[in-house]
Scaffold this motif. Structure first.
Motif, PDB file in Angstrom:
ATOM      1  N   ASP A 140      -8.732   6.288  12.745  1.00 21.71           N
ATOM      2  CA  ASP A 140      -7.731   7.153  13.497  1.00 21.71           C
ATOM      3  C   ASP A 140      -7.455   6.474  14.742  1.00 21.71           C
ATOM      4  O   ASP A 140      -8.336   6.282  15.632  1.00 21.71           O
ATOM      5  N   ASN A 141      -6.314   6.541  14.929  1.00 16.51           N
ATOM      6  CA  ASN A 141      -5.606   6.156  16.338  1.00 16.51           C
ATOM      7  C   ASN A 141      -6.175   4.679  16.915  1.00 16.51           C
ATOM      8  O   ASN A 141      -6.367   4.478  18.136  1.00 16.51           O
ATOM      9  N   MET A 142      -6.500   3.813  16.087  1.00 19.99           N
ATOM     10  CA  MET A 142      -6.860   2.410  16.498  1.00 19.99           C
ATOM     11  C   MET A 142      -5.849   1.523  16.636  1.00 19.99           C
ATOM     12  O   MET A 142      -4.777   1.446  16.003  1.00 19.99           O
ATOM     13  N   ILE A 144      -3.810   2.830   3.048  1.00 21.88           N
ATOM     14  CA  ILE A 144      -2.931   3.857   3.189  1.00 21.88           C
ATOM     15  C   ILE A 144      -2.253   3.999   4.868  1.00 21.88           C
ATOM     16  O   ILE A 144      -3.137   3.879   5.640  1.00 21.88           O
ATOM     17  N   LEU A 145      -1.101   4.025   4.968  1.00 22.59           N
ATOM     18  CA  LEU A 145      -0.511   4.322   6.278  1.00 22.59           C
ATOM     19  C   LEU A 145       0.137   5.617   6.195  1.00 22.59           C
ATOM     20  O   LEU A 145       1.044   5.859   5.399  1.00 22.59           O
ATOM     21  N   SER A 146      -0.429   6.640   6.981  1.00 19.51           N
ATOM     22  CA  SER A 146      -0.077   7.875   7.150  1.00 19.51           C
ATOM     23  C   SER A 146       0.629   8.210   8.451  1.00 19.51           C
ATOM     24  O   SER A 146       0.133   7.834   9.515  1.00 19.51           O
ATOM     25  N   THR A 147       1.578   8.939   8.323  1.00 16.28           N
ATOM     26  CA  THR A 147       2.449   9.243   9.858  1.00 16.28           C
ATOM     27  C   THR A 147       3.154  10.422   9.491  1.00 16.28           C
ATOM     28  O   THR A 147       3.752  11.019   8.553  1.00 16.28           O
ATOM     29  N   SER A 148       3.102  11.069  10.755  1.00 21.96           N
ATOM     30  CA  SER A 148       3.950  12.300  11.053  1.00 21.96           C
ATOM     31  C   SER A 148       5.405  11.972  11.449  1.00 21.96           C
ATOM     32  O   SER A 148       6.364  12.866  11.488  1.00 21.96           O
ATOM     33  N   ALA A 149       6.045  10.597  11.791  1.00 21.27           N
ATOM     34  CA  ALA A 149       7.154  10.299  12.071  1.00 21.27           C
ATOM     35  C   ALA A 149       8.156  10.601  11.043  1.00 21.27           C
ATOM     36  O   ALA A 149       9.394  10.499  11.369  1.00 21.27           O
ATOM     37  N   VAL A 150       7.743  10.792   9.841  1.00 20.91           N
ATOM     38  CA  VAL A 150       8.752  11.271   8.838  1.00 20.91           C
ATOM     39  C   VAL A 150       9.106  12.244   8.678  1.00 20.91           C
ATOM     40  O   VAL A 150      10.393  12.760   8.065  1.00 20.91           O
ATOM     41  N   HIS A 151       8.574  13.133   9.356  1.00 18.11           N
ATOM     42  CA  HIS A 151       9.011  14.703   9.348  1.00 18.11           C
ATOM     43  C   HIS A 151       8.918  15.529  10.840  1.00 18.11           C
ATOM     44  O   HIS A 151       9.507  16.723  10.831  1.00 18.11           O
ATOM     45  N   GLN A 167     -16.753   1.216  -3.482  1.00 16.87           N
ATOM     46  CA  GLN A 167     -15.468   1.380  -3.436  1.00 16.87           C
ATOM     47  C   GLN A 167     -14.744   2.589  -2.820  1.00 16.87           C
ATOM     48  O   GLN A 167     -15.373   3.790  -2.698  1.00 16.87           O
ATOM     49  N   TRP A 168     -13.773   2.161  -1.905  1.00 18.82           N
ATOM     50  CA  TRP A 168     -13.182   3.135  -1.122  1.00 18.82           C
ATOM     51  C   TRP A 168     -11.959   2.801  -0.589  1.00 18.82           C
ATOM     52  O   TRP A 168     -11.476   1.845  -0.799  1.00 18.82           O
ATOM     53  N   LYS A 169     -11.188   3.686   0.011  1.00 19.45           N
ATOM     54  CA  LYS A 169      -9.849   3.090   0.517  1.00 19.45           C
ATOM     55  C   LYS A 169      -9.902   3.385   2.147  1.00 19.45           C
ATOM     56  O   LYS A 169     -10.380   4.405   2.626  1.00 19.45           O
ATOM     57  N   PHE A 170      -9.031   2.605   2.672  1.00 20.78           N
ATOM     58  CA  PHE A 170      -8.765   2.606   4.336  1.00 20.78           C
ATOM     59  C   PHE A 170      -7.491   3.481   4.520  1.00 20.78           C
ATOM     60  O   PHE A 170      -6.556   3.099   3.986  1.00 20.78           O
ATOM     61  N   GLU A 171      -7.533   4.266   5.358  1.00 21.09           N
ATOM     62  CA  GLU A 171      -6.113   4.821   5.799  1.00 21.09           C
ATOM     63  C   GLU A 171      -6.268   4.759   7.217  1.00 21.09           C
ATOM     64  O   GLU A 171      -7.079   4.945   8.024  1.00 21.09           O
ATOM     65  N   SER A 172      -4.940   4.346   7.681  1.00 20.18           N
ATOM     66  CA  SER A 172      -4.645   4.366   8.937  1.00 20.18           C
ATOM     67  C   SER A 172      -3.690   5.417   9.415  1.00 20.18           C
ATOM     68  O   SER A 172      -2.768   5.670   8.750  1.00 20.18           O
ATOM     69  N   SER A 173      -4.090   6.188  10.355  1.00 21.08           N
ATOM     70  CA  SER A 173      -3.353   7.235  10.931  1.00 21.08           C
ATOM     71  C   SER A 173      -3.230   7.342  12.514  1.00 21.08           C
ATOM     72  O   SER A 173      -4.083   6.984  13.124  1.00 21.08           O
ATOM     73  N   GLY A 190       0.748  -1.228   0.021  1.00 24.03           N
ATOM     74  CA  GLY A 190       0.084  -0.105   0.030  1.00 24.03           C
ATOM     75  C   GLY A 190       0.920   1.268   0.005  1.00 24.03           C
ATOM     76  O   GLY A 190       1.889   1.381  -0.264  1.00 24.03           O
ATOM     77  N   ILE A 191       0.147   2.341   0.212  1.00 26.31           N
ATOM     78  CA  ILE A 191       0.677   3.556   0.183  1.00 26.31           C
ATOM     79  C   ILE A 191       1.325   4.147   1.624  1.00 26.31           C
ATOM     80  O   ILE A 191       0.554   3.924   2.667  1.00 26.31           O
ATOM     81  N   ILE A 192       2.483   4.603   1.624  1.00 22.42           N
ATOM     82  CA  ILE A 192       3.211   5.121   2.755  1.00 22.42           C
ATOM     83  C   ILE A 192       2.964   6.626   2.804  1.00 22.42           C
ATOM     84  O   ILE A 192       3.601   7.169   1.567  1.00 22.42           O
ATOM     85  N   ALA A 193       2.343   7.598   3.533  1.00 27.07           N
ATOM     86  CA  ALA A 193       2.426   8.893   3.160  1.00 27.07           C
ATOM     87  C   ALA A 193       2.588   9.648   4.516  1.00 27.07           C
ATOM     88  O   ALA A 193       2.559   9.030   5.732  1.00 27.07           O
TER      89      ALA A 193
END
Length: 293
Positions: free
Chosen positions: A223-225, A270-277, A246-252, A133-136
């Motif tokens: 969010d935060n699960m 999608i896995l989104s994270t602020s740890a990259v910045h 049709q939709w996408k699941f994002e975990s943040s 999947g996507i890392i964001a």
């Protein structure tokens, strides 16, 4: 296929930002420049530190010295990984001008390269777990420096996510609570957002996720699960809505290298994270003027 050149993505407004950085750093007299004068000099940009790093921020670094009448010769490409100590580039120009740009250029390059390095590390880790999947990144960027930080995420190989409030419709908990319900908030957003904008909704539970899917969200952010809950909710709702929507699941929320494995599952797109910045270790660079031969 043409080689990627992320500098081609930059908007017309980016060069005046560099001008602003220089104005901030020298708002009045350049006392050190008075001392060194305008003798022609050559300076070596050295990539230092104790571990391998990704080079990012090349166009911004070059523009700093271009505005000061200097030339930059790069000895590696943006996005390349280097082992310290590495002679990354050579800057040529008047000593006073090189020193005017030194700290501005190094500060930017250190942060951009740190973000790109962290982005690549998390992406590589996710891929090692078999995640496709996507890392964001996220929008939790530094005010006034977002362009560089989002740019560095791209160089590091990840998705920069939305750039601003106008890039995509994202309805978070405060939007929903203020409007009354997930369904009502989605309907209101659709009326003004038009067909061209994706609509993402942040949810806190399986019931909220189910409502968001039914109301037509394009992306549902769980969010935060915790990991086990995240996987359970995603699987159950995919089974329920199979063939219907049709939709996408994002975990943040608190996605880190330490818990990435339990979240990097096929059910999550999608896995989104602020740890990259946020809180990223900067890459150490120095710019050393060479003694005349």
């Amino acid at each position: 296929m043409a080689e990627n050149n992320y500098a081609h993505l930059l908007p017309p407004s980016w060069k005046p930002q560099v001008t602003g950085w220089l104005a901030e750093d020298t708002p009045s007299f350049d006392y050190g420049g008075y001392v060194v004068g305008e003798a022609e000099r050559e300076a070596h940009l050295l990539g230092k530190g104790g571990e391998a790093a990704v080079l990012a921020g090349v166009p911004f670094f070059t523009e700093v010295f271009t505005q000061l009448g200097c030339e930059v010769e790069w000895h590696m490409k943006e996005g390349d990984v280097f082992e310290p100590v590495k002679h990354v580039a050579t800057v040529r120009g008047k000593a006073r001008q090189i020193l005017l740009g030194e700290r501005v250029a190094l500060n930017m390059l250190a942060r951009a390269s740190g973000i790109a390095t962290k982005s690549k590390r998390i992406l590589d880790l996710a891929r090692s777990y078999g995640y496709e999947g996507i890392i964001a990144g996220t929008r939790k960027t530094t005010p006034g420096f977002r362009l560089v930080e989002k740019y560095a995420m791209l160089v590091g190989g990840i998705d920069p996510h939305r750039h601003d409030l106008s890039s995509m419709i994202m309805l978070k908990d405060n939007h929903i609570w203020s409007h009354g319900s997930i369904t009502a908030a989605i309907q209101a957003a659709r009326r003004v957002g038009g067909f061209s904008l994706l609509l993402e909704v942040e949810v806190q539970s399986e019931a909220e996720a189910d409502e968001a899917i039914a109301a037509g969200a394009d992306i549902v952010m769980l969010d935060n699960m915790p990991g086990p809950t995240l996987v359970s909710v995603a699987r159950q709702l995919r089974e329920k809505w199979a063939g219907k929507r049709q939709w996408k699941f994002e975990s943040s929320g608190d996605v880190t290298e330490g818990n990435l494995r339990e979240r990097a599952v096929p059910e999550v797109d999608i896995l989104s994270t602020s740890a990259v910045h946020q809180g990223v270790r900067h890459v150490d660079f120095s710019l050393k003027i060479q003694k005349p031969k």
